[in-house]
Enzyme design. Structure first.
Site, PDB file in Angstrom:
ATOM      1  N   TYR A  41       0.874  -1.187   0.000  1.00  0.00           N
ATOM      2  CA  TYR A  41       0.000   0.000   0.000  1.00  0.00           C
ATOM      3  C   TYR A  41       0.906   1.230   0.000  1.00  0.00           C
ATOM      4  O   TYR A  41       2.041   1.157  -0.474  1.00  0.00           O
ATOM      5  CB  TYR A  41      -0.911  -0.125   1.244  1.00  0.00           C
ATOM      6  N   GLY A  82     -35.387 -18.662 -17.370  1.00  0.00           N
ATOM      7  CA  GLY A  82     -36.029 -17.414 -17.764  1.00  0.00           C
ATOM      8  C   GLY A  82     -35.404 -16.205 -17.082  1.00  0.00           C
ATOM      9  O   GLY A  82     -34.269 -16.262 -16.594  1.00  0.00           O
ATOM     10  N   ASN A  83     -36.172 -15.124 -17.053  1.00  0.00           N
ATOM     11  CA  ASN A  83     -35.664 -13.854 -16.516  1.00  0.00           C
ATOM     12  C   ASN A  83     -35.836 -13.838 -15.001  1.00  0.00           C
ATOM     13  O   ASN A  83     -36.903 -13.543 -14.489  1.00  0.00           O
ATOM     14  CB  ASN A  83     -36.447 -12.699 -17.173  1.00  0.00           C
ATOM     15  N   GLY A  85     -33.894 -11.986 -13.081  1.00  0.00           N
ATOM     16  CA  GLY A  85     -33.333 -10.737 -12.584  1.00  0.00           C
ATOM     17  C   GLY A  85     -31.876 -10.905 -12.205  1.00  0.00           C
ATOM     18  O   GLY A  85     -31.359 -12.019 -12.072  1.00  0.00           O
ATOM     19  N   LYS A  96     -20.145 -20.061 -12.243  1.00  0.00           N
ATOM     20  CA  LYS A  96     -19.250 -19.950 -13.402  1.00  0.00           C
ATOM     21  C   LYS A  96     -17.875 -19.488 -12.945  1.00  0.00           C
ATOM     22  O   LYS A  96     -16.847 -19.957 -13.437  1.00  0.00           O
ATOM     23  CB  LYS A  96     -19.824 -18.958 -14.421  1.00  0.00           C
ATOM     24  N   ASP A 139     -25.791 -15.497 -19.604  1.00  0.00           N
ATOM     25  CA  ASP A 139     -27.231 -15.546 -19.342  1.00  0.00           C
ATOM     26  C   ASP A 139     -27.933 -14.197 -19.534  1.00  0.00           C
ATOM     27  O   ASP A 139     -28.693 -13.727 -18.678  1.00  0.00           O
ATOM     28  CB  ASP A 139     -27.481 -16.127 -17.937  1.00  0.00           C
ATOM     29  N   ASP A 164     -22.941 -18.052 -23.528  1.00  0.00           N
ATOM     30  CA  ASP A 164     -24.117 -18.803 -23.996  1.00  0.00           C
ATOM     31  C   ASP A 164     -24.157 -18.875 -25.516  1.00  0.00           C
ATOM     32  O   ASP A 164     -24.675 -19.828 -26.081  1.00  0.00           O
ATOM     33  CB  ASP A 164     -25.401 -18.173 -23.452  1.00  0.00           C
ATOM     34  N   ALA A 197     -34.005 -20.012 -30.949  1.00  0.00           N
ATOM     35  CA  ALA A 197     -33.284 -19.072 -31.811  1.00  0.00           C
ATOM     36  C   ALA A 197     -32.832 -17.889 -30.989  1.00  0.00           C
ATOM     37  O   ALA A 197     -32.958 -16.729 -31.384  1.00  0.00           O
ATOM     38  CB  ALA A 197     -34.187 -18.632 -32.966  1.00  0.00           C
ATOM     39  N   ALA A 199     -29.717 -16.704 -27.846  1.00  0.00           N
ATOM     40  CA  ALA A 199     -28.271 -16.541 -27.773  1.00  0.00           C
ATOM     41  C   ALA A 199     -27.567 -17.807 -28.238  1.00  0.00           C
ATOM     42  O   ALA A 199     -26.751 -17.789 -29.178  1.00  0.00           O
ATOM     43  CB  ALA A 199     -27.880 -16.227 -26.327  1.00  0.00           C
TER      44      ALA A 199
END
Ligand SMILES: NC(=O)C1=CN([C@@H]2O[C@H](COP(=O)(O)OP(=O)(O)OC[C@H]3O[C@@H](n4cnc5c(N)ncnc54)[C@H](OP(=O)(O)O)[C@@H]3O)[C@@H](O)[C@H]2O)C=CC1
Ligand SMILES: CC(=O)C(=O)O
Ligand SMILES: [Mg+2]
Length: 751
Positions: A41, A82-83, A85, A96, A139, A164, A197, A199
């Site tokens: 530092y 799905g979504n 959020g 990941k 995603d 993806d 059809a 990503a």
């Protein structure tokens, strides 16, 4: 193939213990002294700052940028869920990041951006660009993902890669190269139906077309059915590029006569009728996660000639981007790449396909508990194949260097491959291999202490993980209540509870025990009391009579006491050559310490026995044993009566002519540090020791517990070695998971 059975509760528990989430940050420099502080530092840190300001490339040398990848998502297409959020997707993104680390030693951090607006998203990512060596987008739903990725690639000078899209496309291509080899078809000729059809779908079909698939042979479907020329509903420019002139309007119609089905859509989108209508040797990649478009069982039920892959790890042929992104980024980071280009992706796909066609080394087969040979059930390497780390990144790096993506090309490619091999934590593959062998053994495991909730939990996990049958010693009503209290009421019917009242073998057990102990001061009533009332003795008798294959005990009583009880039934003592071996796993190293259980103060002959027992354990774990007899002196200095036996023990092994390396006596630093070994050029170890035979039980206990408490080492054991049957003694502070680990060791007879 057996499916892992886990409950929602177990999935949540996995994410809570030992701390919430799946990863944490650790320092790589010492931060202990005033000097450390002034270097790390202010004021020392000013120096690299100035260097980097003058030459941005220096960031790869003086910061962690060069090995740091951000996994960034807005959670709009979380797996096939799905979504959910930004926050809802965080467990996947953390996952990941962990995969980056586990499979390719890439440091990774997940970032969840709370926006569905591509402009906001791009701005946020672009602004954080200096921090990272690469950006893995994850995603994000189509079509926004196309816009986002394209823009970020243009604006940033580090690899931006939408996993993806391209990760999936690369693995799909690798799998398809091999599946078509098996079905004897050519990519130019096959009729391909793609469902989804978004990503993943658009990227897959684009890559396959660039590899030779013909536009007119490819039919793409989405929720509205076939994407045909002239369709207007639910269209976008990326879908339009793949519209074909066809009479087909539904997936069902498109599937008639198709050679290949690629699914990156949703659970259950494909029916058995559709599969039935496909051409011969149909290739079915049902890649939706977590549940595929059709399960392999369903597909095979109607078409035995089908070559089926899914995105899941519990079926053969896992076509999942986990095989790609860690290695693509490893290769890209190692050449300080500006981008991951198409050539690098194709090199990755080709290298994966080639690897699957090679002979599978024994260590991989051992880790999977079955032989893997190229064919219908093995078209793509398995994610735990240890060759991936040193075979795929070099192919990616080479392609990057040949196409101008490298800022810093690798000069010594052989050295690079060697470096990749040693990069991975060997302890992970050891643990994995033990687990797989245990699963193959399907041992009936006796859990002696069925009155302890941790033991019950371990027994349930043992059975539910498909490791074998769990036999629990205890009272039925007590076990039932404790399982219910532990939230495992549904396990009551699964476990077999055994006790002196319900066994038909009590008399045989007692006769056996009386035979052993009648001349040691035990009468019939002592024998009855022990056999019928002491769970350690009862469980040992079960094992001795073959009414179980392994025994786990010691979680509720001190190990010395438990050993004493077990010794009524078995000869698990120093005199008969038993020894305790504890494995310490820390910072990618595994070191065995012995004797941690049986000998109190071994002499040189005992020490030689202990070394042999520990070497057996090491071999079982897949290690080449290198034993050091450790002491406070090295090769006779300083002279001490206490060190003498350590000095003499190697000579005992010399006489025995054993088949492993050993040396001593020496201090621990000489045993574990190659540089320190250089001061003794005559010493015979070919590398650092992986077995430390210590002078006495107290030094064994002190060293293992010190490593556990101070360094946070993972401790496995003590493993009881040198006993005819498989017995493992837990310690009283073990968690249910630790107890399960001991059961796994017992199941694959590591001792
Ligand atoms: N195995 C692997 O490695 C990977 C698997 N996947 C899986 O692929 C799937 C899609 O992911 P991704 O491309 O990122 O998501 P997107 O949201 O970008 O795209 C989803 C696409 O699937 C279509 N779709 C959804 N449901 C159906 C259905 N029942 N029938 C036909 N089409 C359908 C959508 O149609 P429309 O356009 O009409 O809305 C859309 O085109 C997920 O299940 C995901 O888990 C993704 C990446 C990697
Ligand atoms: C595997 C993956 O990335 C997905 O299903 O979204
Ligand atoms: Mg994904």
């Amino acid at each position: 193939m057996s499916k892992p059975k886990f409950t929602r509760e177990e999935a949540l528990a996995f994410h809570i213990d030992p701390t919430p989430g799946k990863w944490e940050v650790q320092a790589t420099v010492p931060m202990t002294t005033q000097r450390d502080l002034s270097l790390a530092y202010s004021p020392g840190v000013a120096v690299p700052c100035e260097e980097i300001a003058a030459n941005p490339e220096a960031a790869y040398d003086y910061t962690n940028k060069g090995n740091l990848v951000a996994v960034i998502s807005n959670g709009t297409a979380v797996l096939g869920l799905g979504n959910l959020g930004a926050l809802g997707g965080k467990p996947v993104m953390e996952g990941k990041s962990v995969l980056f680390k586990r499979f390719a030693d890439v440091n990774s951090i997940d970032i969840e951006l709370d926006t569905e607006d591509p402009d906001e998203f791009c701005k946020a990512v672009r602004l954080m660009g200096p921090t990272f060596g690469g950006i893995n987008l994850e995603d994000i739903k189509a079509p926004e993902c196309f816009i986002i990725e394209q823009r970020l690639k243009e604006e940033m000078d580090i690899p931006v890669f939408h996993d993806d899209q391209h990760g999936t496309a690369v693995i799909c291509a690798a799998g398809l190269i091999n599946a078509l080899k098996i079905s004897g078809k050519k990519i130019e000729d096959v009729k391909i139906v793609l469902n989804g059809a978004g990503a993943a779908g658009i990227a897959c079909i684009e890559l396959l077309k660039s590899m030779g698939a013909r536009h007119e042979n490819c039919i793409v479907c989405d929720t509205k059915g076939v994407i045909y020329q002239g369709r207007t509903e639910g269209m976008n420019q990326w879908k339009s590029a793949h519209a074909v002139s066809t009479e087909h309007r539904t997936l069902e119609e498109a599937m008639v006569g198709a050679d290949v089905f690629l699914g990156v859509s949703a659970k259950g989108a494909v029916t058995q009728e559709m599969v039935k209508a496909m051409g011969d040797n149909p290739v079915i990649f049902a890649m939706a996660n977590p549940d595929p478009e059709i399960t392999p069982e369903e597909a095979h039920e109607v078409r035995v000639d089908a070559i089926v892959a899914t995105g899941r790890s519990d079926y053969p042929n896992q076509v999942n981007n986990v095989l790609g992104f860690p290695y693509l980024f490893r290769g890209a980071l190692d050449i300080h790449a500006r981008a991951i280009n198409d050539e690098m992706k194709i090199a990755c796909a080709q290298a994966l396909a080639d690897l699957a066609r090679e002979d599978v080394p024994d260590e991989v087969a051992l880790a999977y508990g079955k032989s893997l040979t190229f064919g219908r059930d093995y078209i793509i390497p398995t994610p735990f194949d240890p060759r991936l780390i040193h075979r795929i990144p070099p192919a990616v790096a080479r392609a990057g260097m040949e196409t101008g993506a490298a800022r810093r090309p690798i000069i010594d490619m052989d050295g690079y491959e060697e470096g990749l091999k040693s990069r991975m934590d060997p302890t992970a593959s050891i643990l994995r291999s033990i687990n797989t062998r245990a699963r193959a053994a399907q041992a009936r495991m006796i859990f002696a202490e069925g009155d302890d909730p941790r033991v019950l939990r371990a027994a349930v996990m043992y059975q539910r993980s498909g490791l074998g049958k769990a036999l629990v010693v205890g009272r039925e009503d007590d076990v039932k209540k404790k399982l219910e209290d532990a939230g495992l009421a549904d396990a009551v019917r699964e476990l077999e509870v055994v006790n002196a009242k319900n066994t038909p073998h009590l008399q045989a057990y007692k006769d056996f025990l009386y035979d052993r102990l009648q001349r040691k001061g035990f009468d019939r009533s002592d024998i009855h009391r022990m056999a019928a009332r002491d769970r350690h003795v009862f469980a040992s008798l079960m094992l001795a009579h073959g009414h179980g294959d392994g025994l786990i005990t010691g979680a509720t009583r001190k190990s010395a006491h438990v050993m004493q009880l077990i010794n009524h039934v078995f000869d698990a003592d120093a005199e008969h050559g038993a020894a305790g071996v504890t494995a310490l796993l820390h910072k990618g190293r595994i070191v065995l310490i012995s004797d941690t259980l049986v000998h109190e103060w071994p002499d040189e002959n005992d020490l030689a026995n202990i070394a042999e027992r520990a070497a057996d354990v090491a071999k079982h774990l897949g290690l080449d044993p290198r034993v050091a007899f450790v002491s406070f002196s090295t090769f006779g200095y300083p002279v001490s009566e206490r060190a003498e036996k350590m000095h003499l023990a190697p000579a005992v092994l010399d006489q025995r002519g054993v088949d492993f390396e050993y040396e001593g006596e020496m201090t621990v630093d000489v045993a574990l540090n190659v540089q320190a070994q250089e001061a003794y050029p005559f010493q015979r170890l070919s590398g650092t020791a992986n077995i430390l035979v210590v002078p006495a039980r107290h030094s064994a206990s002190i060293s293992t517990k010190l490593m556990q408490e101070m360094a946070g080492a993972t401790v496995i054991g003590p493993i009881l070695a040198g006993v005819e049957k498989s017995i493992q003694i837990c310690s009283t502070n073990m968690t249910a998971n630790d107890i399960l680990n001991m059961a796994v060791l017992a199941a694959c007879k590591v001792g």
